[in-house]
Design a protein around this motif. Structure first.
Motif, short mmCIF file in Angstrom:
data_model
loop_
_atom_site.label_atom_id
_atom_site.label_comp_id
_atom_site.label_asym_id
_atom_site.label_seq_id
_atom_site.Cartn_x
_atom_site.Cartn_y
_atom_site.Cartn_z
N LEU A 271 -2.61 7.71 7.45
CA LEU A 271 -4.40 7.84 7.62
C LEU A 271 -4.11 5.76 6.78
N SER A 272 -3.79 6.40 5.38
CA SER A 272 -4.46 5.68 4.02
C SER A 272 -3.47 4.12 4.12
N VAL A 273 -2.04 4.58 4.33
CA VAL A 273 -1.91 3.43 4.05
C VAL A 273 -1.88 2.68 4.91
N SER A 274 -1.90 2.85 6.28
CA SER A 274 -2.43 2.15 7.17
C SER A 274 -4.00 1.42 7.23
N ALA A 275 -4.92 1.95 6.86
CA ALA A 275 -6.32 1.79 6.78
C ALA A 275 -6.02 0.50 5.69
N LEU A 276 -5.24 0.75 4.71
CA LEU A 276 -4.68 0.08 3.16
C LEU A 276 -4.67 -1.27 3.48
N ASN A 277 -3.19 -1.22 4.14
CA ASN A 277 -2.43 -2.22 4.88
C ASN A 277 -3.61 -2.78 5.79
N ARG A 278 -4.25 -2.42 6.19
CA ARG A 278 -5.21 -3.21 7.31
C ARG A 278 -6.15 -4.55 6.60
N VAL A 279 -6.67 -3.54 5.85
CA VAL A 279 -7.55 -4.55 4.61
C VAL A 279 -6.57 -5.40 3.49
N LEU A 280 -6.33 -4.33 3.09
CA LEU A 280 -5.68 -5.49 1.94
C LEU A 280 -5.04 -7.30 2.36
N THR A 281 -4.07 -6.40 3.54
CA THR A 281 -3.27 -7.93 3.73
C THR A 281 -3.35 -8.57 5.06
N GLY A 282 -4.64 -7.55 5.75
CA GLY A 282 -4.82 -8.38 7.64
C GLY A 282 -5.67 -8.87 6.85
N GLY A 283 -7.05 -8.56 6.27
CA GLY A 283 -8.37 -8.89 5.87
C GLY A 283 -9.47 -8.44 6.85
N PRO B 233 0.53 -1.08 -0.31
CA PRO B 233 -0.18 0.06 -0.04
C PRO B 233 0.80 0.87 0.13
N GLY B 234 2.32 0.94 0.79
CA GLY B 234 2.82 2.46 0.75
C GLY B 234 3.31 2.87 -0.96
N TYR B 235 3.79 1.46 -1.96
CA TYR B 235 4.11 2.15 -3.18
C TYR B 235 3.13 2.28 -3.63
N LEU B 236 1.51 1.71 -3.56
CA LEU B 236 -0.17 2.28 -3.75
C LEU B 236 0.42 4.33 -4.12
N TRP B 237 0.61 4.26 -2.53
CA TRP B 237 -0.11 5.45 -2.24
C TRP B 237 1.96 6.63 -2.89
N LEU B 238 2.56 6.22 -2.77
CA LEU B 238 3.58 6.53 -3.40
C LEU B 238 3.51 7.42 -5.43
N VAL B 239 3.00 6.27 -6.07
CA VAL B 239 2.10 6.66 -6.91
C VAL B 239 1.10 7.68 -7.30
N PHE B 240 0.27 7.34 -6.24
CA PHE B 240 -0.60 8.16 -6.60
C PHE B 240 -0.62 9.95 -5.20
N MET C 36 1.19 -6.53 -8.98
CA MET C 36 2.16 -6.45 -7.37
C MET C 36 1.85 -7.99 -7.68
N GLU C 37 0.53 -8.60 -7.63
CA GLU C 37 0.47 -10.06 -7.54
C GLU C 37 -0.01 -10.19 -5.91
N GLY D 160 -9.79 8.89 -11.88
CA GLY D 160 -9.90 8.30 -12.65
C GLY D 160 -8.63 7.51 -12.54
N VAL D 161 -7.29 8.17 -12.24
CA VAL D 161 -6.83 7.72 -12.16
C VAL D 161 -6.55 6.35 -11.89
N GLN D 162 -7.79 6.34 -10.66
CA GLN D 162 -7.63 5.24 -9.52
C GLN D 162 -7.94 4.66 -9.87
N CYS D 163 -9.19 4.55 -10.85
CA CYS D 163 -10.17 3.89 -11.46
C CYS D 163 -8.98 2.44 -12.54
N VAL D 164 -7.68 3.12 -13.26
CA VAL D 164 -7.15 2.66 -13.77
C VAL D 164 -5.75 1.95 -13.29
N ALA D 165 -5.81 2.52 -12.76
CA ALA D 165 -4.41 2.53 -11.59
C ALA D 165 -4.27 1.54 -10.12
N PHE D 166 -5.39 1.13 -9.85
CA PHE D 166 -6.06 0.58 -8.63
C PHE D 166 -6.08 -1.19 -8.83
#
Lengths: 225, 225
Positions: free
Chosen positions: A179-191, A54-61, A122-123, A109-115
């Motif tokens: 805040l965003s990286v923490s929340a994304l991390n917990r959702v994506l990798t922590g379920g 998620p940190g990488y994703l945020w760097l991109v954004f 990233m697999e 629009g960018v988010q809809c493509v980049a996510f």
């Protein structure tokens, strides 16, 4: 503040962007290439430590957003039309809000493509709800455009405004990123579910609210010649 | 009540006085010339009346409304044709006017009425990027007239216009004058100045002469010699 003027400004900017395709196409290209590069370079680390993704994703954004969101005001300044907006019976807050709405739609629009590209390249072993992660990202982007649009007005008169904008933005965006990286991390990798990240979401909403109020209060002075 | 009143207006940039205690008044339907060499303060004065720039001291009223105290109310009464056309090159003539009309809350029929009036109805769906300077100037005048302003501010309105364009502009201004629109015209063009009813000559930010255009042009010619 009149919603009608805000919508007219956002609509006009979208139409100009649709015709010129100067900003969105570069933002899409930059974000997709960045995700692919990060996936190629950091792919093995993501497998062993998925929390860094998620940190990488945020760097991109972050970089894509800084590349695009400052353009909305800069284009008006360079074309001389900022004076046209200021000569009309609309407040600086309405002009800023119109630009923020346009920037948000651009970044969405960018988010809809980049996510999805990020998830594919990233697999990442996703454990939580993708919809919830997308929601967190959308809320964070809303906060991002409020802050970046506001700072863009502050640097309009500066000579090195393209360089100054990212320098001023970084420290202001830091709490949002954490805040965003923490929340994304917990959702994506922590379920984690919505209730599990309620603390981060509440703080994101509060941060967006406070940023919006400050942006609206400072807009008049920022857009003064 | 005068259409425009300026009382002892002063403005400096970085310690350099650009306007020094400038006072004048313009009646309804009057065409008021602002004459003087480059850097005399004509454009600065127009920008202050338009509410684009704040004066350091003094008062400016448009139709009795103080431009600093009630800027939005004053701006509803003003239309401005600036040196730059204030148009979006990516949009068509019709889209440009529709955007400004949307902000002013003016109906679609007024857009078509004005396009016809300025002779651009046949070019309504062409992008402004392909317009000549004269066509842009005509569209710019249409933009400024969208909301039927009581005061029209014009900064070198005939620049870029050929002889036919200048004659057209003169007819338009005379017609507006008959309808009661007050005009403040910053110009270098003697023909344009002669079409005014009165005016002032500015030099280094000071009013050095006021009165009928013939007398003002003599002052300007005398200063050149």
């Amino acid at each position: 503040m009149k919603g009608q003027a805000v919508l007219w400004i956002a609509r006009k900017d979208l139409l100009v962007e649709f015709r010129s395709r100067h900003t969105l196409s570069f933002m899409l290209l930059f974000s997709t290439l960045s995700v692919v590069f990060f996936a190629r370079i950091a792919g093995t680390y993501v497998l062993t430590a998925p929390g860094i993704a998620p940190g990488y994703l945020w760097l991109v954004f972050l970089f894509t957003g800084m590349l695009g969101t400052g353009r909305a005001f800069l284009r008006e300044k360079e074309g001389g039309t900022l004076d046209a907006l200021r000569s009309m019976p609309v407040s600086a807050a309405e002009i800023l809000a119109g630009k923020a709405v346009y920037n948000f739609l651009l970044l969405f629009g960018v988010q809809c493509v980049a996510f999805p590209v990020f998830l594919v390249f990233m697999e990442l072993p996703v454990r939580g709800s993708l919809l919830l992660a997308f929601g967190v990202l959308t809320l964070s982007n809303l906060s991002f455009v409020v802050i970046s649009s506001s700072v863009a007005t502050l640097v309009l008169g500066a000579r090195a405004r393209e360089v100054l904008l990212p320098v001023l933005l970084m420290p202001l965006l830091f709490p949002l990123l954490v805040l965003s990286v923490s929340a994304l991390n917990r959702v994506l990798t922590g379920g984690a579910g919505l209730m599990d990240i309620a603390g981060e979401v509440r703080l994101l909403v509060a941060y967006t609210g406070v940023s919006s109020v400050i942006a609206l209060l400072t807009s008049e002075a920022a857009l003064q010649e | 009540m005068h259409a425009v009143e300026a009382e002892r207006v002063c403005r400096s940039f970085g310690g350099r006085a650009v306007l020094r205690e400038v006072s004048f008044s313009v009646g309804r339907g009057e065409r008021f010339a602002l004459l003087g060499p480059n850097g005399a303060g004509k454009s600065t004065l127009l920008r202050i009346v338009a509410g684009l720039l704040r004066q350091d001291s003094g008062v400016v009223r448009v139709d009795g409304v103080d431009v600093l105290e009630e800027p939005l109310k004053a701006k509803r009464r003003i239309g401005m044709v600036a040196h730059e056309p204030w148009l979006y090159p990516e949009l068509t003539a019709e889209e440009n006017l529709r955007f400004y009309a949307g902000i002013y809350g003016v109906g679609e029929e007024r857009v078509h009425e004005l396009l016809e009036e300025v002779g651009l109805l046949n070019h309504a769906r062409r992008q402004v990027a392909g317009f000549s300077r004269g066509m842009k100037q005509r569209l710019s005048i249409a933009r400024a007239l969208l909301h039927n302003p009581r005061v029209l501010l014009l900064d070198e309105p005939s620049s870029g216009l050929d002889a036919a364009g200048r004659a057209w502009l003169r007819r338009q201004l005379e017609e507006l004058s008959r309808r009661g629109t007050a005009m403040l015209i910053a110009t270098h063009h003697p023909g344009e100045a002669m079409a005014c009813t009165s005016g002032i000559v500015l030099e280094a930010g000071r009013v050095v002469a006021s009165g009928a255009p013939e007398a003002l042009l003599e002052v300007v010619e005398g200063e050149r010699r």
